[in-house]
Design an enzyme around this catalytic site. Structure first.
Site, PDB file in Angstrom:
ATOM      1  N   TRP A 208      32.205 -10.757  13.916  1.00  0.00           N
ATOM      2  CA  TRP A 208      32.589  -9.569  13.147  1.00  0.00           C
ATOM      3  C   TRP A 208      34.046  -9.261  13.457  1.00  0.00           C
ATOM      4  O   TRP A 208      34.466  -9.282  14.619  1.00  0.00           O
ATOM      5  CB  TRP A 208      31.738  -8.357  13.507  1.00  0.00           C
ATOM      6  CG  TRP A 208      32.281  -7.116  12.848  1.00  0.00           C
ATOM      7  CD1 TRP A 208      32.125  -6.738  11.554  1.00  0.00           C
ATOM      8  CD2 TRP A 208      33.131  -6.127  13.465  1.00  0.00           C
ATOM      9  NE1 TRP A 208      32.816  -5.570  11.308  1.00  0.00           N
ATOM     10  CE2 TRP A 208      33.443  -5.179  12.460  1.00  0.00           C
ATOM     11  CE3 TRP A 208      33.666  -5.953  14.749  1.00  0.00           C
ATOM     12  CZ2 TRP A 208      34.253  -4.066  12.716  1.00  0.00           C
ATOM     13  CZ3 TRP A 208      34.473  -4.856  14.988  1.00  0.00           C
ATOM     14  CH2 TRP A 208      34.753  -3.919  13.984  1.00  0.00           C
TER      15      TRP A 208
ATOM     16  N   GLU B 251      29.193 -11.284  10.024  1.00  0.00           N
ATOM     17  CA  GLU B 251      28.745  -9.909   9.776  1.00  0.00           C
ATOM     18  C   GLU B 251      29.743  -9.161   8.907  1.00  0.00           C
ATOM     19  O   GLU B 251      30.942  -9.152   9.181  1.00  0.00           O
ATOM     20  CB  GLU B 251      28.573  -9.177  11.113  1.00  0.00           C
ATOM     21  CG  GLU B 251      28.170  -7.727  10.982  1.00  0.00           C
ATOM     22  CD  GLU B 251      28.068  -7.035  12.327  1.00  0.00           C
ATOM     23  OE1 GLU B 251      27.684  -5.859  12.365  1.00  0.00           O
ATOM     24  OE2 GLU B 251      28.390  -7.680  13.354  1.00  0.00           O
TER      25      GLU B 251
ATOM     26  N   LYS C  38      31.080  -5.562   6.789  1.00  0.00           N
ATOM     27  CA  LYS C  38      31.167  -4.120   6.998  1.00  0.00           C
ATOM     28  C   LYS C  38      31.768  -3.482   5.763  1.00  0.00           C
ATOM     29  O   LYS C  38      32.605  -4.082   5.081  1.00  0.00           O
ATOM     30  CB  LYS C  38      32.006  -3.788   8.237  1.00  0.00           C
ATOM     31  CG  LYS C  38      31.883  -2.329   8.681  1.00  0.00           C
ATOM     32  CD  LYS C  38      32.459  -2.111  10.074  1.00  0.00           C
ATOM     33  CE  LYS C  38      32.191  -0.689  10.545  1.00  0.00           C
ATOM     34  NZ  LYS C  38      32.647  -0.446  11.922  1.00  0.00           N
TER      35      LYS C  38
ATOM     36  N   ASP D 198      23.936  -5.472   9.292  1.00  0.00           N
ATOM     37  CA  ASP D 198      23.956  -4.332  10.203  1.00  0.00           C
ATOM     38  C   ASP D 198      23.558  -3.082   9.419  1.00  0.00           C
ATOM     39  O   ASP D 198      24.120  -2.796   8.365  1.00  0.00           O
ATOM     40  CB  ASP D 198      25.356  -4.161  10.800  1.00  0.00           C
ATOM     41  CG  ASP D 198      25.412  -3.087  11.877  1.00  0.00           C
ATOM     42  OD1 ASP D 198      25.110  -1.917  11.563  1.00  0.00           O
ATOM     43  OD2 ASP D 198      25.778  -3.393  13.021  1.00  0.00           O
TER      44      ASP D 198
ATOM     45  N   HIS E 246      26.388  -0.722   8.095  1.00  0.00           N
ATOM     46  CA  HIS E 246      27.583  -1.287   7.484  1.00  0.00           C
ATOM     47  C   HIS E 246      27.580  -1.277   5.965  1.00  0.00           C
ATOM     48  O   HIS E 246      28.254  -2.079   5.325  1.00  0.00           O
ATOM     49  CB  HIS E 246      27.805  -2.716   7.986  1.00  0.00           C
ATOM     50  CG  HIS E 246      28.313  -2.768   9.386  1.00  0.00           C
ATOM     51  ND1 HIS E 246      28.818  -3.919   9.956  1.00  0.00           N
ATOM     52  CD2 HIS E 246      28.410  -1.813  10.343  1.00  0.00           C
ATOM     53  CE1 HIS E 246      29.193  -3.664  11.199  1.00  0.00           C
ATOM     54  NE2 HIS E 246      28.949  -2.389  11.457  1.00  0.00           N
TER      55      HIS E 246
ATOM     56  N   HIS F 286      21.235  -6.400  12.875  1.00  0.00           N
ATOM     57  CA  HIS F 286      21.695  -5.406  13.828  1.00  0.00           C
ATOM     58  C   HIS F 286      21.040  -4.092  13.437  1.00  0.00           C
ATOM     59  O   HIS F 286      21.477  -3.419  12.516  1.00  0.00           O
ATOM     60  CB  HIS F 286      23.221  -5.274  13.810  1.00  0.00           C
ATOM     61  CG  HIS F 286      23.906  -6.283  14.667  1.00  0.00           C
ATOM     62  ND1 HIS F 286      25.269  -6.265  14.903  1.00  0.00           N
ATOM     63  CD2 HIS F 286      23.432  -7.336  15.374  1.00  0.00           C
ATOM     64  CE1 HIS F 286      25.585  -7.274  15.702  1.00  0.00           C
ATOM     65  NE2 HIS F 286      24.483  -7.928  15.993  1.00  0.00           N
TER      66      HIS F 286
ATOM     67  N   ASP G  38      28.975   4.705   9.900  1.00  0.00           N
ATOM     68  CA  ASP G  38      28.524   3.704  10.871  1.00  0.00           C
ATOM     69  C   ASP G  38      28.670   4.260  12.284  1.00  0.00           C
ATOM     70  O   ASP G  38      29.507   3.823  13.070  1.00  0.00           O
ATOM     71  CB  ASP G  38      29.353   2.421  10.707  1.00  0.00           C
ATOM     72  CG  ASP G  38      28.905   1.341  11.677  1.00  0.00           C
ATOM     73  OD1 ASP G  38      27.716   1.302  12.015  1.00  0.00           O
ATOM     74  OD2 ASP G  38      29.758   0.547  12.096  1.00  0.00           O
TER      75      ASP G  38
ATOM     76  N   ASP H  64      26.239   4.419  14.644  1.00  0.00           N
ATOM     77  CA  ASP H  64      25.479   3.693  15.661  1.00  0.00           C
ATOM     78  C   ASP H  64      24.692   4.606  16.588  1.00  0.00           C
ATOM     79  O   ASP H  64      24.815   4.551  17.807  1.00  0.00           O
ATOM     80  CB  ASP H  64      26.421   2.793  16.468  1.00  0.00           C
ATOM     81  CG  ASP H  64      26.983   1.664  15.621  1.00  0.00           C
ATOM     82  OD1 ASP H  64      26.191   0.983  14.962  1.00  0.00           O
ATOM     83  OD2 ASP H  64      28.209   1.468  15.611  1.00  0.00           O
TER      84      ASP H  64
ATOM     85  N   ASP I  69      22.173  -2.539  17.852  1.00  0.00           N
ATOM     86  CA  ASP I  69      23.614  -2.249  17.946  1.00  0.00           C
ATOM     87  C   ASP I  69      23.836  -0.754  17.814  1.00  0.00           C
ATOM     88  O   ASP I  69      23.944  -0.222  16.708  1.00  0.00           O
ATOM     89  CB  ASP I  69      24.381  -3.006  16.861  1.00  0.00           C
ATOM     90  CG  ASP I  69      25.896  -2.853  17.007  1.00  0.00           C
ATOM     91  OD1 ASP I  69      26.337  -2.212  17.984  1.00  0.00           O
ATOM     92  OD2 ASP I  69      26.632  -3.357  16.147  1.00  0.00           O
TER      93      ASP I  69
END
Length: 418
Positions: free
Chosen positions: A185, A226, A228, A259, A262, A286, A294, A296, A326
């Site tokens: 990423w 990955e 985003k 993810d 993302h 993820h 994002d 997390d 993640d």
């Protein structure tokens, strides 16, 4: 306590048997589905390269809860405690900045020897390792570009870093007997209006081709890319977009990383799994929890986490989907965050495994959507928690919320003194 767990388990077995679900088989299958826990929750993505450095690349760990790990010894101790409180198979996902070396080692010069301690530790704890090049928080990523950088020298540095990371990943797989998934990423993008969106993507594609040019044994190493949507400082343009990464992964025959944080706020990755699996050999997930962006947050046992697990189980994607987590929440106890998030992911997998999928699919094929919805809703009230409690007991980990007492004791005696 143990007798009440056993009584509830026996009643749950019968309830599920009544709808032709074998919970013993479900637990056996759950024992084949590892979840890769991310090391960076334990120290707010600081790493050991320059742990006092600031995060860049649109990454931000918020909060200042006391007791974060400051070195490899503390991080491993925290991980060991978390693993003791989570039932079933686990893996550990490492970033390149978690190397062990005397003095500074440039990222394009990292070698397997800098991670030998992690391999020994993983072997002693029966863990597989996954890996990530760290393409952020570095002077050569300060202007927001790495593998797509217009400067050939800077681009070369990041290519070499990713090539070195692949060799480390293959070393993990070779030494531990289970393939390491290495995810690339990059934060590359622009904050405002972007005129040339094509050239950076052309450079990124060419750089990735160089990175993966060396053939590595798939029994030891798996490549993934990955995407985003945006990041802080890259709000208007992200080089590695969803379309780019899906196209790259499908055309190169490598894994695609999805993810949960993302994509647009109204998008979910659970709906992307079945489409992506038609075009790529493998998926890396993820699992995270975005809150408006994002951010997390710690994984909950919410609708989307359950939907992700359902997609994996309903379509028998056990050998093609790799599950990783993640998130990095520095506002609560970091070990508790690991335990909550990982247990929730495993609970979602269990709930998917005890779903009467065959019956639901048959009703759908018959066009009986009324019965499909009725059965699906009724299964939500079945005693899956009793099955989970039995699973925890079988793996000798705390049942229910008893794990928090262990974390509090560790916090009082160990982490609060840092």
């Amino acid at each position: 306590m143990s007798q009440s767990i056993e009584n509830a388990w026996q009643l749950a077995r019968q309830r599920y048997a009544d709808i032709n679900v074998d919970v013993d088989a479900a637990l056996t299958l759950l024992d084949t589905l590892p979840v890769s826990m991310h090391c960076w929750q334990g120290d707010d993505v600081a790493g050991f390269e320059n742990p006092t450095g600031s995060l860049t690349g649109g990454i931000q760990a918020t909060g200042n809860y006391p007791g974060k790990a400051r070195n490899v010894r503390e991080l491993r101790g925290d991980l060991e405690l978390a693993f003791q409180l989570i039932p079933g198979p686990k893996r550990l996902n490492l970033h390149a900045i978690y190397l062990e070396a005397e003095g500074r080692v440039e990222r394009n010069e990292i070698e397997p020897k800098h991670f030998a301690g992690w391999v020994d530790w993983a072997r002693n704890h029966d863990l597989g390792l996954d890996f990530n090049p760290t393409c952020f928080s570095h002077p050569l990523s300060a202007d927001g570009f790495t593998l797509s950088h217009a400067d050939a020298g800077i681009r070369r540095f990041w290519i070499e870093h990713c090539q070195a990371s692949r060799r480390i990943s293959a070393y993990f797989g070779r030494e531990l007997g289970t393939p390491s998934v290495m995810n690339i990423w990059v934060p590359d993008g622009m904050k405002d209006v972007t005129i040339d969106r094509l050239a950076p993507r052309q450079r990124f594609m060419a750089a990735l081709d160089e990175v993966i040019a060396e053939k590595l044994d798939s029994r030891h190493h798996i490549d993934a890319v990955e995407s985003k949507l945006f990041g802080i400082g890259a709000e208007s343009y992200t080089v590695g977009s969803s379309e780019f990464c899906l196209g790259y992964a499908s055309s190169r025959g490598i894994a695609l990383c999805l993810d949960a944080g993302h994509f647009h706020p109204t998008e979910v990755i659970s709906d992307k799994i079945s489409s992506a699996m038609l075009f790529v050999p493998r998926l890396l997930l993820h699992v995270s929890r975005p809150v408006r962006w994002d951010s997390d947050h710690v994984v909950l046992l919410d609708d989307e986490t359950q939907a992700i697990a359902n997609e994996i189980i309903r379509h028998d994607l056990f050998d093609r989907v790799h599950i990783g987590l993640d998130f990095f929440d520095a506002s609560i106890n970091r070990i508790a965050a690991w335990v909550i998030g990982t247990r929730n992911m495993k609970k979602a997998l269990l709930r998917a495994l005890v779903e009467p999928t065959g019956q639901l699919r048959e009703l759908e094929q018959q066009g009986d959507y009324t019965a499909r919805l009725a059965l699906l809703e009724e299964t939500k009230s079945l005693p899956w928690q009793a099955v989970w409690d039995k699973y925890c007991q079988l793996h000798d980990v705390p049942v229910g919320g008893d794990w928090l007492r262990v974390v509090r004791e560790y916090e009082s005696s160990v982490s609060s003194k840092r």
